[in-house]
Design a protein around this motif. Structure first.
Motif, PDB file in Angstrom:
ATOM      1  N   UNK A   4     -16.117  -0.726   4.563  1.00 58.69           N
ATOM      2  CA  UNK A   4     -16.528   0.071   5.527  1.00 58.69           C
ATOM      3  C   UNK A   4     -17.036   1.670   5.048  1.00 58.69           C
ATOM      4  N   UNK A   5     -15.448   1.865   4.424  1.00 58.48           N
ATOM      5  CA  UNK A   5     -15.529   3.282   3.882  1.00 58.48           C
ATOM      6  C   UNK A   5     -16.261   3.634   2.765  1.00 58.48           C
ATOM      7  N   UNK A   6     -16.282   2.588   1.766  1.00 59.06           N
ATOM      8  CA  UNK A   6     -17.043   2.653   0.437  1.00 59.06           C
ATOM      9  C   UNK A   6     -18.513   3.112   1.006  1.00 59.06           C
ATOM     10  N   UNK A   7     -19.118   2.253   1.837  1.00 58.79           N
ATOM     11  CA  UNK A   7     -20.395   2.324   2.252  1.00 58.79           C
ATOM     12  C   UNK A   7     -20.956   3.504   3.176  1.00 58.79           C
ATOM     13  N   UNK A   8     -19.766   4.053   4.152  1.00 55.66           N
ATOM     14  CA  UNK A   8     -20.315   5.232   4.858  1.00 55.66           C
ATOM     15  C   UNK A   8     -19.651   6.437   4.285  1.00 55.66           C
ATOM     16  N   UNK A   9     -18.556   6.483   3.637  1.00 59.95           N
ATOM     17  CA  UNK A   9     -18.064   7.837   3.310  1.00 59.95           C
ATOM     18  C   UNK A   9     -17.950   7.814   1.695  1.00 59.95           C
ATOM     19  N   UNK A  10     -18.129   6.929   0.928  1.00 59.05           N
ATOM     20  CA  UNK A  10     -18.276   7.292  -0.406  1.00 59.05           C
ATOM     21  C   UNK A  10     -17.000   6.765  -1.245  1.00 59.05           C
ATOM     22  N   UNK A  11     -17.270   6.791  -2.556  1.00 58.83           N
ATOM     23  CA  UNK A  11     -15.981   6.523  -3.414  1.00 58.83           C
ATOM     24  C   UNK A  11     -14.618   7.082  -3.137  1.00 58.83           C
ATOM     25  N   UNK A  12     -14.831   8.166  -3.246  1.00 56.61           N
ATOM     26  CA  UNK A  12     -13.755   9.373  -3.113  1.00 56.61           C
ATOM     27  C   UNK A  12     -12.799   8.972  -2.150  1.00 56.61           C
ATOM     28  N   UNK A  13     -13.269   8.763  -0.974  1.00 56.38           N
ATOM     29  CA  UNK A  13     -12.655   8.519   0.452  1.00 56.38           C
ATOM     30  C   UNK A  13     -12.322   6.889   0.306  1.00 56.38           C
ATOM     31  N   UNK A  14     -12.873   6.201  -0.136  1.00 53.21           N
ATOM     32  CA  UNK A  14     -12.555   4.737  -0.370  1.00 53.21           C
ATOM     33  C   UNK A  14     -11.176   4.654  -1.222  1.00 53.21           C
ATOM     34  N   UNK A  15     -11.403   5.375  -2.443  1.00 54.86           N
ATOM     35  CA  UNK A  15     -10.060   5.495  -3.347  1.00 54.86           C
ATOM     36  C   UNK A  15      -8.683   6.116  -2.756  1.00 54.86           C
ATOM     37  N   UNK A  16      -9.109   7.150  -1.735  1.00 56.55           N
ATOM     38  CA  UNK A  16      -7.970   7.435  -1.004  1.00 56.55           C
ATOM     39  C   UNK A  16      -7.152   6.674  -0.234  1.00 56.55           C
ATOM     40  N   UNK A  17      -7.980   5.806   0.695  1.00 57.80           N
ATOM     41  CA  UNK A  17      -7.471   4.858   1.360  1.00 57.80           C
ATOM     42  C   UNK A  17      -6.729   3.568   0.266  1.00 57.80           C
ATOM     43  N   UNK A  18      -7.626   3.025  -0.670  1.00 56.55           N
ATOM     44  CA  UNK A  18      -6.912   2.266  -1.362  1.00 56.55           C
ATOM     45  C   UNK A  18      -5.580   2.729  -1.901  1.00 56.55           C
ATOM     46  N   UNK A  19      -5.543   3.927  -2.428  1.00 52.86           N
ATOM     47  CA  UNK A  19      -4.293   4.507  -2.975  1.00 52.86           C
ATOM     48  C   UNK A  19      -2.836   4.559  -2.147  1.00 52.86           C
ATOM     49  N   UNK A  20      -3.435   4.862  -0.804  1.00 51.83           N
ATOM     50  CA  UNK A  20      -2.418   4.854   0.233  1.00 51.83           C
ATOM     51  C   UNK A  20      -1.925   3.487   0.581  1.00 51.83           C
ATOM     52  N   UNK A  21      -2.894   2.545   0.716  1.00 50.50           N
ATOM     53  CA  UNK A  21      -2.570   1.054   0.919  1.00 50.50           C
ATOM     54  C   UNK A  21      -1.783   0.593  -0.004  1.00 50.50           C
ATOM     55  N   UNK A  22      -2.082   1.040  -1.322  1.00 47.21           N
ATOM     56  CA  UNK A  22      -1.281   0.515  -2.524  1.00 47.21           C
ATOM     57  C   UNK A  22      -0.119   0.780  -2.593  1.00 47.21           C
ATOM     58  N   UNK A  23       0.257   2.177  -2.034  1.00 41.97           N
ATOM     59  CA  UNK A  23       1.745   2.534  -2.155  1.00 41.97           C
ATOM     60  C   UNK A  23       2.575   2.209  -1.077  1.00 41.97           C
ATOM     61  N   UNK A  24       1.931   1.624   0.217  1.00 39.93           N
ATOM     62  CA  UNK A  24       2.534   1.117   1.237  1.00 39.93           C
ATOM     63  C   UNK A  24       2.875  -0.191   1.021  1.00 39.93           C
ATOM     64  N   UNK A  25       1.867  -1.115   0.596  1.00 38.60           N
ATOM     65  CA  UNK A  25       2.237  -2.367   0.120  1.00 38.60           C
ATOM     66  C   UNK A  25       3.103  -2.668  -0.876  1.00 38.60           C
ATOM     67  N   UNK A  26       2.948  -1.772  -1.950  1.00 41.57           N
ATOM     68  CA  UNK A  26       4.088  -1.806  -3.031  1.00 41.57           C
ATOM     69  C   UNK A  26       5.467  -1.701  -2.469  1.00 41.57           C
ATOM     70  N   UNK A  27       5.665  -0.567  -1.723  1.00 42.76           N
ATOM     71  CA  UNK A  27       7.001  -0.054  -1.205  1.00 42.76           C
ATOM     72  C   UNK A  27       7.480  -1.343  -0.304  1.00 42.76           C
ATOM     73  N   UNK A  28       6.676  -1.928   0.662  1.00 40.75           N
ATOM     74  CA  UNK A  28       7.036  -2.843   1.319  1.00 40.75           C
ATOM     75  C   UNK A  28       7.523  -4.211   0.584  1.00 40.75           C
ATOM     76  N   UNK A  29       6.738  -4.642  -0.237  1.00 36.21           N
ATOM     77  CA  UNK A  29       7.208  -5.864  -0.940  1.00 36.21           C
ATOM     78  C   UNK A  29       8.371  -5.694  -2.094  1.00 36.21           C
ATOM     79  N   UNK A  30       8.428  -4.537  -2.549  1.00 33.32           N
ATOM     80  CA  UNK A  30       9.711  -4.307  -3.492  1.00 33.32           C
ATOM     81  C   UNK A  30      10.815  -4.249  -2.530  1.00 33.32           C
TER      82      UNK A  30
END
Length: 541
Positions: free
Chosen positions: A82-108
Motif C-alpha cells: 500500500x505504501x509503495x503504491x500510494x506514497x513511493x519507494x522512499x516512504x516504503x523504505x522507511x517503513x521497511x527499515x523501521x520494521x526490520x529494526x523492530x523485528x530484529x531486536x525482538x527476535x534477538x
C-alpha cells in the motif's frame, strides 16, 4: 515530495505460483537428499541423536514461522504494498527499515532468552526426554546452538516480503537451497550419530546468515534501500504490530499444531524422529504449492482490495483454490494409498530400521488426509490479511490448536503417535471450514459455480489416481522383483521402484486430470502464456 509509485503490475497468479513452486521444488529435492543422509546417520528409535536433533531444528523453526514468516506475511506485505503504491519507494523504505529494526531486536532478545532458559523450556518442549538424562542434555545443547537461526530468518522474512511486493520471486525461491547445501556439507563426512547431530545443528545458524545476506542483496537489486537503524515504535510500526501478532498466530496455526504433535510424540522413543521424517513428505505440497500460491496471491489481493476490484479478487482466489487442489488432492491420495512403500523405499537404511519405517508410514497416512486442508489454509488466509483482518484467522487458529490438543491427547492414549497425526489433520480441516464459512457470510469470497464444478472433477481424478497407487503398493513385490540385484548410482530395487512408480504416477494423474476435465490443454497454455496487459513476474534477481 516523492511521487507515488505506479501500481504494481498484475502478474499471472498461476505463472507466479509455478515459478515459485519450480524453484521450491529444487530446494525440496535438495532437502530430500539432506534428509536421506540425516536419517541414515541419525536413525530414529535406535539412537538418541535423532530425537535431539529434530528438537533443535523444530524449536527455532516454530518461532521463525510465528514471529517472522507468519507475522510479515499477514501484516507487512499489505502495508508495504500500500505504501509503495500510494506514497513511493522512499516512504516504503522507511517503513521497511523501521520494521526490520523492530523485528530484529525482538527476535534477538527472544533468542537470548530462549538459550538461557532452555534447560527449563525443554521440560515443556519434550517432557518425554526427562527420563533419559543424556538425550535431555543433548537436546538442550543442540537447540541452543540452532537458535540464532531465528533472527537471521526474521530478517530474511521481511526482505522476502519486500521482494514479493516488487514481484521479484527468483531470490525468494532460491534462498532455501542454502540451508540444504550447508547441512549436506556438514553431515556427509560424519559417521557417528552424535557428531552428525552436532554438525547439522551448527550448520543451521551458518546457513541462516548466508540466507539473510542473499535476500539483502536481492532486495537492494530490486530498488529497495533498507537501512540498519535503532528500533523505534513509530505509529506505522505500532499498527503493524497490532496486525502482526494475531496474524502470526493465525498463519502459524498449522505449525503450532505440528509442534504440539512433536511434544506428545516425545513420550515415545523415536516418536519425534518418526513425525519429522513423515513431515518431509506431507509438508512437500505445503512448501511447493501452499506457500508459493500464498506468496503470489497476497500482493495481488492487496492490490485488488485497495482498488476495490472485487472481480479480480474473486478470480484470483478461485484460481488459487483450484490450482492448489489440482496438485494437493493427488498428493494426499498418494500419501494415503502408499505410505509404507514411500517411507521404506526412501528412508530405510543405516540405523533407520524397517520398524521405524512402519511407524512413520502410519503417521504419514494420518497426516495425508489433512494435506489439502494444510494448503487451503494458506490460500484462504490472504483473503483476510489483504483486508487487514488478522483477528478472525487468529481466533480460528486458536480453536484449531485447542481441538488438536484435546483430540491428540485422547487419540494418543488409544492408538499412539499416529493418533496425534490424525488430530492435527482434523484440526486443520476445522480451521479451513471456519475461514470458508466466514468469508462466504461476509460476501468476501466463495467459490463460483464453475469453480465448484472444477473442484468436483479434480476430486474424481484424484480418487482414481489413489486407486492406481494403492494397487501399485499392493503389488510392490511384483514391481521390485525384476529390479533386484540392480545398483544404479547407489540406488537399489526399492529406491528405483519408488521413483519409477512416482514418475509413472505423475504421468497417470496428468492424463486422469485431462480425462475428467479437471483442466484442459487450452487452460494450461493460457496459464503459462504471458497475456497482453498482464505484466509478467520479473525474472530479474
Amino acid at each position: 515530495m516523492t511521487a507515488p509509485a505506479a501500481s504494481p503490475p498484475k502478474s499471472g497468479l498461476i505463472r507466479s505460483s509455478l515459478l515459485l513452486s519450480g524453484l521450491t521444488l529444487i530446494s525440496r529435492f535438495m532437502g530430500l537428499a539432506r534428509d536421506l543422509v540425516l536419517t541414515a546417520r541419525l536413525g530414529a528409535s535406535a539412537t538418541i541423536a535423532a530425537d535431539a536433533y529434530y528438537t533443535a531444528l523444530a524449536f527455532p523453526n516454530l518461532f521463525r514461522r510465528i514471529f517472522a514468516e507468519g507475522a510479515f506475511s499477514s501484516a507487512f506485505v499489505p502495508a508495504y504494498t500500500k505504501t509503495l503504491t500510494g506514497e513511493g519507494q522512499a516512504e516504503a523504505d522507511r517503513i521497511a527499515s523501521d520494521a526490520l529494526a523492530t523485528l530484529a531486536a525482538a527476535t534477538i532478545a527472544l533468542t537470548l532468552a530462549a538459550q538461557l532458559a532452555m534447560p527449563w523450556l525443554m521440560y515443556v518442549i519434550n517432557p518425554g526426554y526427562a527420563s533419559d538424562p543424556v538425550k535431555f542434555k543433548l537436546a538442550i545443547v543442540l537447540t541452543q546452538i540452532s537458535m540464532p537461526y531465528l533472527p537471521c530468518m526474521a530478517i530474511g522474512a521481511l526482505l522476502s516480503g519486500v521482494l514479493n511486493a516488487h514481484r521479484r520471486f527468483i531470490v525468494t525461491g532460491i534462498f532455501p537451497t542454502i540451508l540444504n547445501l550447508v547441512m549436506l556439507v556438514a553431515v556427509i563426512p560424519q559417521t557417528d550419530p552424535i557428531r552428525a547431530a552436532f554438525a547439522a545443528s551448527v550448520g543451521i545458524p551458518i546457513a541462516g546468515v548466508l540466507q539473510a545476506g542473499l535476500l539483502w542483496w536481492g532486495a537492494s537489486k530490486s530498488g529497495a534501500r533498507i537501512r540498519l537503524r535503532w528500533p523505534k515504535l513509530t505509529p506505522e510500526i505500532k499498527a503493524l504490530i497490532s496486525l502482526a501478532v494475531p496474524g502470526a498466530i493465525a498463519a502459524s496455526a498449522v505449525q503450532i499444531n505440528i509442534f504440539i504433535s512433536g511434544i506428545l510424540a516425545s513420550q515415545v522413543a523415536g516418536g519425534r524422529a518418526w513425525t519429522e521424517v513423515a513431515a518431509r513428505l506431507y509438508q512437500l505440497p505445503l512448501g511447493l504449492i501452499g506457500v508459493a500460491v500464498s506468496v503470489a496471491l497476497l500482493p495481488r489481493l492487496s492490490s485488488a482490495v485497495q482498488a476495490n476490484d472485487h472481480e479480480d479478487a474473486q478470480n484470483a482466489t478461485d484460481q488459487a483454490v483450484i490450482f492448489c487442489l489440482a496438485l494437493t488432492a493427488p498428493a494426499a491420495a498418494a500419501l494415503i494409498a502408499m505410505p509404507y512403500f514411500l517411507i521404506d523405499g526412501l528412508f530405510t537404511r543405516g540405523v533407520f530400521t524397517a520398524i521405524d519405517a512402519r511407524e512413520t508410514a502410519w503417521i504419514l497416512l494420518n497426516y495425508g488426509w489433512g494435506v489439502p486442508a494444510f494448503v487451503l489454509a494458506r490460500v484462504l488466509q490472504p483473503a483476510f490479511f489483504a483486508r487487514a483482518d488478522t483477528r478472525a484467522p487468529m481466533r480460528f487458529g486458536l480453536i484449531s490448536v485447542a481441538v488438536n490438543i484435546a483430540l491428540g491427547l485422547a487419540l494418543f492414549q488409544v492408538i499412539g503417535v499416529k493418533g496425534i497425526a490424525a488430530a492435527t489433520s482434523a484440526a486443520a480441516w476445522i480451521n479451513v471450514a471456519q475461514m470458508a464459512l466466514l468469508l462466504a457470510k461476509r460476501g468476501d469470497y466463495s467459490p463460483t459455480k464453475a469453480a465448484w464444478g472444477r473442484i468436483t472433477r479434480i476430486a474424481a481424478a484424484s480418487t482414481a489416481f489413489g486407486a492406481l497407487l494403492g494397487l501399485a503398493s499392493y503389488e510392490r513385490d511384483w514391481i521390485e522383483a525384476p529390479l533386484r540385484g540392480i545398483n544404479l548410482a547407489g540406488l537399489g530395487a526399492k529406491e528405483i521402484a519408488v521413483l519409477g512408480v512416482a514418475a509413472a504416477g505423475v504421468a497417470a494423474y496428468g492424463l486422469l486430470l485431462l480425462a475428467f476435465r479437471g483442466i484442459t490443454v487450452t487452460e494450461i497454455k493460457a496459464a503459462l502464456r504471458r497475456r497482453p496487459g498482464d505484466a509478467a513476474v520479473s525474472t530479474d534477481l
